[in-house]
Structure formats: structure tokens, C-alpha cells
Design a protein around this motif. Structure first.
Motif, mmCIF file in Angstrom:
data_model
loop_
_atom_site.group_PDB
_atom_site.id
_atom_site.type_symbol
_atom_site.label_atom_id
_atom_site.label_comp_id
_atom_site.label_asym_id
_atom_site.label_seq_id
_atom_site.Cartn_x
_atom_site.Cartn_y
_atom_site.Cartn_z
ATOM 1 N N VAL A 84 0.856 -1.183 0.000
ATOM 2 C CA VAL A 84 0.000 0.000 0.000
ATOM 3 C C VAL A 84 0.893 1.234 0.000
ATOM 4 O O VAL A 84 2.083 1.160 0.296
ATOM 5 C CB VAL A 84 -0.934 0.028 1.235
ATOM 6 N N GLY A 85 0.303 2.366 -0.329
ATOM 7 C CA GLY A 85 1.019 3.633 -0.209
ATOM 8 C C GLY A 85 1.578 4.163 -1.507
ATOM 9 O O GLY A 85 1.027 3.948 -2.590
ATOM 10 N N LEU A 86 2.718 4.831 -1.395
ATOM 11 C CA LEU A 86 3.273 5.587 -2.511
ATOM 12 C C LEU A 86 3.697 4.706 -3.675
ATOM 13 O O LEU A 86 3.427 5.028 -4.840
ATOM 14 C CB LEU A 86 4.473 6.406 -2.013
ATOM 15 N N GLY A 87 4.387 3.589 -3.401
ATOM 16 C CA GLY A 87 4.912 2.737 -4.471
ATOM 17 C C GLY A 87 3.840 2.229 -5.417
ATOM 18 O O GLY A 87 3.912 2.450 -6.635
ATOM 19 N N PRO A 88 2.811 1.533 -4.920
ATOM 20 C CA PRO A 88 1.738 1.067 -5.805
ATOM 21 C C PRO A 88 1.020 2.208 -6.520
ATOM 22 O O PRO A 88 0.586 2.057 -7.665
ATOM 23 C CB PRO A 88 0.793 0.326 -4.851
ATOM 24 N N THR A 89 0.907 3.352 -5.854
ATOM 25 C CA THR A 89 0.220 4.488 -6.479
ATOM 26 C C THR A 89 1.011 5.027 -7.658
ATOM 27 O O THR A 89 0.456 5.295 -8.732
ATOM 28 C CB THR A 89 -0.011 5.600 -5.441
ATOM 29 N N LEU A 90 2.324 5.201 -7.476
ATOM 30 C CA LEU A 90 3.155 5.671 -8.579
ATOM 31 C C LEU A 90 3.146 4.677 -9.731
ATOM 32 O O LEU A 90 3.111 5.069 -10.905
ATOM 33 C CB LEU A 90 4.583 5.905 -8.098
#
Length: 607
Positions: A84-90
Motif C-alpha cells: 500500500v502507499g506511494l509505491g503502488p500508487t506511482l
């Protein structure tokens, strides 16, 4: 960029831009003096969505339709994965940008097709694929940037008031500000309110509904609450009116508020109707329907975390892809990417940036986009100029001898004037012909797509605010640093200066020096793979490694005995830009293991 975030994206974004979380702000004290004191700001709200990798484009359409207008930061996770968080979003933004460049969608102009690759590439950059000329004036919806910008402001006001008043849809339990600007109330059971999406899905058994404009509704409730608050201060025995009672039985003050906001109601109707029609085809059917106030209350409590799973549809066949709908998605995606600080892996042409910035385009702009057509048109102008200079009496018209007709080059059915395929290009009309070809290339042939792009962008914030940027600045804002700009970031000295080493490593460690040596010799493809591996995005910010937040940190990750470091691969926590690197004995093993991790089709799981 600071001015853009401070003036165009709401008060919370402005405060976070100017002060930052945990920063200092200038505060005026009671004695009239001013000083810098610590200021704590609440985090900008997060909207979490869980999507499927197998339908990434359809996921993006639903996410941007439902939450593109929201002031919340979108965070993405994937079904079956723990990350979850920044990595999957980017990575989500990266995958969507890549998917939108598929050749099968036929969204972009391609000068030199490469049938072996499923993805389109044009040396001059991405530019919308041209649509055939329309000779007859058709009545079509046009989008006035200033009007839409005002509409967005009205909707923002409604969203803010909606959150304050706690208006929730009884179908999907979302705050109305998160789903749509329209609110439908059942005439039979007056307690049940529905957003446009749930209303379109016919999830309620009754069929008699009243359409309530959320801007009027929120303004009326706010006025009623203010009125009752002031009256309660003068007569404490009188209980204040609630938001629900204000909406069902407005007081005189709420009526005046409703009348004063009638102009904003008319402005928001265009955007509301567009959202309603779009949501009708993309209803998140995995959300439960409700028929009781108790279940609604429980669901509303759950929605405080703003987390949602989307049940996705199969992607449409390329033959039925609507260019306008896709460019609306691209506009919303880019605007939301700017707002949330997500870089997008697009290589747009300068001509496309000029369209966004409303800058004039001319024949010279064709030189990089389509050299073949550019050279043909320049050659035609040169032949005509020489003929006019010589002006020999009785000499045949050299342009007429070319057997050109008044159609778009390479498209004999695309008539630029009525009956154009039977109208020859001659010395009398060749200049007008060149002008018409250029106009269709940069205006008529992309008008529909750019109207849709503008509309989609303006759903997030007004596109006209981008006019304060130069072309290269806008490219950096949307896509990050260009290939030319990033070359300097990969030399050993820049890596030593920008990358942090911790928990067992220092800049002088042998393994770290070996790593920097390997990185400095990466090819362009390997640089992209490494960036995706450690950040989830293939692009660096314009500041390079120093622009990453949090900074890239390399830490020691050695296995317990009797295991050997050479038996393990490097791993990454993309949300924190944390590269966990075993202490490999030599540079050859390090390079092999690192490249194997970079090239693997990784997923987000707990280590």
C-alpha cells in the motif's frame, strides 16, 4: 509551481505548499507583533482504492470519474497484493500512461509505425491522432474554459460544505462530494438520498425522485445552521436546527441562500449532467445497497477511512474506443497527477504542449511531428514561389502538373473543401491549400479531442492556470526530468551527493561504490527499470535524486548464517524508497543480482 499550488487547488493545498507539515508559519500575536512559530497542519485526506492489474485502463476510468474531482490524495493498492502507499500508487500512474499509448487504441498520431511493438512511438512526441475534416457546421457541445473554471469553483464550494454538513448517499454511502454534484431524493421514502451514480443504477425500488442541486442544498443547510446558531446564542432554550432538518424544511435564511446561489446552480448543471451520464456506465457494483438507517450508519462509519474496492469491467475493444472519452480521461489523469505530485510517463510533443497552453502553431511545428508532410508542404511552397518569381509567359503551371487535389495528404477521402477530391491544387490556390492542411493538423483535426481533454482537466482545476509555465517547465511539471536533463544525475559524484546510506552502509562502503559504478553505466532502458524498481515511477523529478521524497536510502540486508548474501536478491520498500542490498562479495555478482531484480515482473508483497 508554488504559485500554482497556492492559488488553484484549495486552501488545504495552499497551506501545505506554503507552510508544509510541521513547518513554521508567520503568526500575528495579540500584542500586534509577528513571529515564526511551529504550525501543525492536518494531513490532506487520502482516498484509497483497490483495483485489478488485469484491467488497469478501466480501473483508471472509474477511479478518475469517481475521485478525480476530489481534493483527497488518491492511493492505490492491488487485489491479491499486500503493498500500500506511494509505491503502488506511482506504479498505477505509470501503468495507465503506458496503457494509453497502446497502438490499438488509435489515440495518437504515428509518423513511422512499428508493427512489432504494441506501443506507439513517434520521434517528435505524442500528438492526438487526427479526425477526418467536417465540412458542414454541426451543432456540438463546446467547453468555455472560463465557464467550466467557474463551475469547478462552485462544485468545490459544494464539496467543502457537503463534507461539513455530512451529506451521504444512502446507496453507496459516499459523501456526495466524493461521487457527484447531484443529489436525488426519493419522493416516497423521503429519508433516502442517492448520488447520480446510484440513481442511474436503479438500485432503489421506488421510481419517483426529486433532483436536488448539491450547491443549493449545502448553501441552504449552511445558512440554516448559521441562523440557528445565532438564534441559540440569544435564546438558549431553542435547539439548533440540524443539517437534515434544514434540507427538508428550509428556513427563510436558507431560502435566501438558495436564491443567492441559483447562478452557481446553473453553472454546475453542465458538469453534473456529464458526471451523471458517465457514472451510469461505471457504477461500482461491488458497493452494497442499503435499505435501513442502521446499515447506512455502519457503512458511513466504515467510509471514514475512505477505502473502496472497484468491481471492474472488461476493457472495451479498440474498435469502439471513443477518442473524446479517452482524452477526457487523459486530461483528468494529468491534472490529478499534478495535484497529487505524481509524474506521468508520457513523451508529449511540443505541439501538444502548445495546444494545452493555447499558443499559436504554424507550419514549422510540423517539422518534428511529421517530417514527410512538412517537407512536402515546404517543397510545394518553394515550387510556387519560384514560378511566381520567374513569371514566364506561357509556361505551364508546375503545381497543377503534380496532380494534387484539395484533400489531406495521404487521405484521399479527407476533403478539405466541398468536393475537394475533384478540385485540383494550382498556382492560384496552393498557399490556401497549405494553410488549410496546417489548420486541420493543429486545430480542426484535434478539436474534439482537445475539447474533451480541457473538460477532463478542468474537473480537477482550471487548465488556464498552466499558462504561467513555459513549455519545458510544463513538461517537467507533468512528466519530470527529460532524458537529456537526467544524464547528469547518473554520474558517480551525483549519486554520492544525493543518495543516503544507512544501517550498515556508508558512501565509502565497497558495496555502495560498486553499486554506484554499475548505476553510472546503465543504458536508458536499465535506468527506467531501476527507477520503476525502487520508486514505482520511470521518471525522476526535475531536481533529480534530490527531488525524491523521501530520499532514496540504501541499507544493509544480510541473511542469518548459514545463508550467504549471494543467494538473495535486492528488495525494495517503494513507499519509503528503501533499497535493501545484501553485501555481495564483488561487483559482478552485485550487477547480476540487481539486474535480475530490475527485470522481474515484481508485485507489492510483504517481505
Amino acid at each position: 509551481k508554488t504559485f500554482l499550488f497556492s492559488s488553484s487547488m484549495g486552501i488545504s493545498r495552499a497551506l501545505h505548499t506554503l507552510v508544509g507539515e510541521g513547518g513554521e508559519g508567520l503568526v500575528r500575536t495579540s500584542d500586534g507583533s509577528s513571529r515564526d512559530v511551529p504550525v501543525k497542519l492536518a494531513r490532506i485526506s487520502r482516498q484509497k482504492v483497490r483495483i485489478s492489474r488485469t484491467a488497469i485502463l478501466d480501473s483508471a476510468r472509474q477511479v478518475m470519474e469517481m475521485f478525480g474531482q476530489s481534493n483527497s490524495i488518491i492511493e492505490v493498492e492491488y487485489f491479491g497484493e499486500n503493498g500500500v502507499g506511494l509505491g503502488p500508487t506511482l506504479e498505477f500512474y505509470t501503468l495507465v500512461a503506458k496503457e494509453l499509448q497502446k497502438r490499438s487504441l488509435k489515440l495518437w498520431f504515428e509518423d513511422t509505425p512499428d508493427p512489432e511493438s504494441p506501443y506507439l512511438f513517434n520521434k517528435g512526441g505524442l500528438y492526438p491522432a487526427l479526425l477526418p475534416p467536417t465540412l458542414e457546421e454541426e451543432e456540438e457541445e463546446t467547453f468555455d474554459v472560463r465557464k467550466v473554471s467557474q463551475t469547478i469553483n462552485d462544485v468545490d464550494q459544494a464539496m467543502a460544505l457537503g463534507r461539513t454538513m455530512g451529506f451521504y448517499c444512502d446507496g453507496c454511502f459516499q459523501n456526495f462530494s466524493m461521487a457527484t454534484c447531484q443529489r436525488y431524493r426519493c419522493d416516497i421514502c423521503d429519508d433516502f438520498d442517492f448520488c447520480a451514480s446510484c440513481f442511474a443504477s436503479e438500485s432503489h425500488e421506488h421510481t419517483s425522485f426529486t433532483l436536488l442541486d448539491l450547491v443549493d442544498e449545502c448553501a441552504a443547510a449552511a445558512a440554516a445552521a448559521a441562523s440557528s446558531s445565532s438564534s441559540s446564542s440569544s435564546a438558549s432554550s431553542t435547539p439548533p436546527a440540524s443539517a437534515s432538518s434544514a434540507s427538508s424544511a428550509p428556513s427563510p435564511s436558507s431560502a435566501s441562500a438558495s436564491a443567492s446561489s441559483s447562478s452557481s446552480s446553473s453553472l454546475s448543471s453542465a458538469l453534473s449532467s456529464a458526471l451523471a451520464s458517465a457514472n451510469a456506465t461505471s457504477t461500482p457494483s461491488s458497493l452494497p445497497a442499503s435499505s435501513s438507517s442502521s446499515s447506512a450508519s455502519a457503512a458511513r462509519k466504515k467510509m471514514e477511512t475512505e477505502e473502496m474496492e472497484l468491481e471492474l469491467f472488461d476493457e472495451r475493444e479498440a474498435s469502439v474506443v471513443d477518442p473524446a472519452a479517452m482524452f477526457k480521461l487523459i486530461g483528468t489523469l494529468i491534472a490529478k497527477g499534478i495535484m497529487d505530485g505524481r509524474l506521468l510517463d508520457f513523451s508529449f510533443s511540443h505541439a501538444f504542449f502548445k495546444l494545452i497552453l493555447s499558443l499559436p502553431l504554424s507550419l514549422s511545428d510540423l517539422s518534428s511531428l511529421s517530417p514527410q508532410i512538412y517537407n512536402s508542404l515546404v517543397g510545394l511552397l518553394e515550387v510556387g514561389r519560384k514560378y511566381k518569381e520567374e513569371a514566364e509567359e506561357g509556361k505551364k503551371d508546375p503545381i497543377e502538373e503534380m496532380s494534387l487535389f484539395y484533400c489531406f495528404p495521404g487521405q484521399s477521402e479527407w476533403e478539405l473543401i466541398e468536393n475537394g477530391k475533384n478540385v485540383p491544387v494550382t498556382i492560384k490556390n496552393y498557399e490556401k491549400y497549405v494553410e488549410d492542411v496546417v489548420n486541420h493538423y493543429f486545430y480542426g483535426g484535434v478539436k474534439k479531442q482537445m475539447n474533451a481533454f480541457t473538460y477532463g482537466f478542468n474537473r480537477v482545476f482550471p487548465m488556464e492556470k498552466l499558462k504561467l509555465f513555459q513549455i519545458h517547465e510544463l513538461e517537467n511539471l507533468i512528466c519530470g526530468a527529460t532524458d537529456t536533463e537526467t544524464d547528469a544525475f547518473w554520474c558517480i559524484s551525483a549519486l554520492e551527493d544525493s543518495i543516503k546510506c544507512d544501517h550498515g552502509y556508508s558512501t565509502g562502503s565497497k558495496v555502495i561504490q560498486n553499486l554506484f559504478s554499475v548505476m553510472s553505466n546503465f543504458t536508458r532502458k536499465q535506468k527506467i527499470e531501476f527507477l520503476v524498481f525502487v520508486t514505482g515511477s520511470p521518471r525522476l523529478p526535475i531536481q533529480g535524486w534530490k527531488g525524491l521524497n523521501p530520499p532514496l536510502t540504501i541499507v544493509l540486508s544480510n541473511p542469518e548464517p548459514p545463508f550467504d548474501p549471494s543467494d538473495f536478491l535486492p528488495t525494495v520498500s517503494t513507499c519509503f524508497h528503501y533499497l535493501k542490498l545484501p553485501e555481495y562479495p564483488n561487483i559482478e555478482i552485485l550487477e547480476t543480482k540487481l539486474k535480475l531484480s530490475m527485470e522481474s515482473k515484481s508485485r507489492f508483497h510483504l517481505s
